[in-house]
Scaffold this motif. Sequence first.
Motif, PDB file in Angstrom:
ATOM      1  N   ARG A  47      24.563  17.756  35.766  1.00 35.61           N
ATOM      2  CA  ARG A  47      23.804  16.736  35.030  1.00 35.61           C
ATOM      3  C   ARG A  47      22.622  16.235  35.860  1.00 35.61           C
ATOM      4  O   ARG A  47      21.528  16.027  35.344  1.00 35.61           O
ATOM      5  N   SER A  48      22.854  16.045  37.147  1.00 34.35           N
ATOM      6  CA  SER A  48      21.798  15.574  38.036  1.00 34.35           C
ATOM      7  C   SER A  48      20.670  16.601  38.137  1.00 34.35           C
ATOM      8  O   SER A  48      19.489  16.243  38.114  1.00 34.35           O
ATOM      9  N   ILE A  49      21.029  17.854  38.247  1.00 36.49           N
ATOM     10  CA  ILE A  49      20.030  18.926  38.328  1.00 36.49           C
ATOM     11  C   ILE A  49      19.199  18.968  37.051  1.00 36.49           C
ATOM     12  O   ILE A  49      17.968  19.051  37.095  1.00 36.49           O
ATOM     13  N   ILE A  50      19.862  18.892  35.910  1.00 35.73           N
ATOM     14  CA  ILE A  50      19.151  18.929  34.627  1.00 35.73           C
ATOM     15  C   ILE A  50      18.230  17.727  34.489  1.00 35.73           C
ATOM     16  O   ILE A  50      17.094  17.848  34.016  1.00 35.73           O
ATOM     17  N   ALA A  51      18.681  16.556  34.927  1.00 36.33           N
ATOM     18  CA  ALA A  51      17.834  15.358  34.880  1.00 36.33           C
ATOM     19  C   ALA A  51      16.610  15.528  35.770  1.00 36.33           C
ATOM     20  O   ALA A  51      15.490  15.156  35.383  1.00 36.33           O
ATOM     21  N   THR A  52      16.790  16.096  36.945  1.00 35.01           N
ATOM     22  CA  THR A  52      15.674  16.333  37.865  1.00 35.01           C
ATOM     23  C   THR A  52      14.671  17.297  37.248  1.00 35.01           C
ATOM     24  O   THR A  52      13.459  17.088  37.322  1.00 35.01           O
ATOM     25  N   TRP A  53      15.165  18.359  36.615  1.00 36.87           N
ATOM     26  CA  TRP A  53      14.274  19.310  35.960  1.00 36.87           C
ATOM     27  C   TRP A  53      13.469  18.626  34.857  1.00 36.87           C
ATOM     28  O   TRP A  53      12.276  18.875  34.707  1.00 36.87           O
ATOM     29  N   GLY A  54      14.123  17.760  34.098  1.00 37.73           N
ATOM     30  CA  GLY A  54      13.424  17.025  33.047  1.00 37.73           C
ATOM     31  C   GLY A  54      12.322  16.139  33.607  1.00 37.73           C
ATOM     32  O   GLY A  54      11.222  16.055  33.040  1.00 37.73           O
ATOM     33  N   GLU A  55      12.609  15.490  34.724  1.00 43.23           N
ATOM     34  CA  GLU A  55      11.603  14.645  35.374  1.00 43.23           C
ATOM     35  C   GLU A  55      10.408  15.476  35.829  1.00 43.23           C
ATOM     36  O   GLU A  55       9.254  15.052  35.693  1.00 43.23           O
ATOM     37  N   ARG A  56      10.677  16.647  36.373  1.00 49.61           N
ATOM     38  CA  ARG A  56       9.585  17.515  36.831  1.00 49.61           C
ATOM     39  C   ARG A  56       8.728  17.981  35.661  1.00 49.61           C
ATOM     40  O   ARG A  56       7.496  18.039  35.765  1.00 49.61           O
ATOM     41  N   ILE A  57       9.372  18.322  34.552  1.00 50.97           N
ATOM     42  CA  ILE A  57       8.629  18.758  33.365  1.00 50.97           C
ATOM     43  C   ILE A  57       7.705  17.633  32.895  1.00 50.97           C
ATOM     44  O   ILE A  57       6.520  17.853  32.641  1.00 50.97           O
ATOM     45  N   TYR A  93      32.982  16.766  39.812  1.00 50.26           N
ATOM     46  CA  TYR A  93      31.839  16.765  40.722  1.00 50.26           C
ATOM     47  C   TYR A  93      30.822  17.808  40.299  1.00 50.26           C
ATOM     48  O   TYR A  93      29.635  17.552  40.274  1.00 50.26           O
ATOM     49  N   SER A  94      31.278  18.964  39.919  1.00 50.23           N
ATOM     50  CA  SER A  94      30.370  20.028  39.505  1.00 50.23           C
ATOM     51  C   SER A  94      29.608  19.634  38.253  1.00 50.23           C
ATOM     52  O   SER A  94      28.422  19.904  38.129  1.00 50.23           O
ATOM     53  N   LEU A  95      30.270  18.981  37.314  1.00 49.58           N
ATOM     54  CA  LEU A  95      29.610  18.535  36.098  1.00 49.58           C
ATOM     55  C   LEU A  95      28.574  17.460  36.422  1.00 49.58           C
ATOM     56  O   LEU A  95      27.465  17.470  35.897  1.00 49.58           O
ATOM     57  N   ALA A  96      28.922  16.543  37.311  1.00 47.32           N
ATOM     58  CA  ALA A  96      27.972  15.503  37.722  1.00 47.32           C
ATOM     59  C   ALA A  96      26.764  16.128  38.410  1.00 47.32           C
ATOM     60  O   ALA A  96      25.623  15.705  38.192  1.00 47.32           O
TER      61      ALA A  96
END
Length: 71
Positions: free
Chosen positions: A19-29, A13-16
């Motif tokens: 990954r979700s947080i990193i994907a969100t950051w990428g979208e914001r960038i 769960y922590s890894l998922a």
Amino acid sequence: MPVEPAEVSRRHYSLATLRSIIATWGERIRFRWELEQKLKEDPHLIDDIGLTRQQFEAEIAKSFWQVSNPL
């Protein structure tokens, strides 16, 4: 020492979540970069989407971890 099933699922769960947080950051960038490019290409688009220049500049100045205001 064997790993308990509860510990395994918690790690998964922590890894998922990470990954979700990193994907969100990428979208914001990408979103903020695209906004900036649109301003450079056609400054009148800011008016078309209902933002002031100050709101626009404040949005693209945010760091990737900061949440966007609804546009």
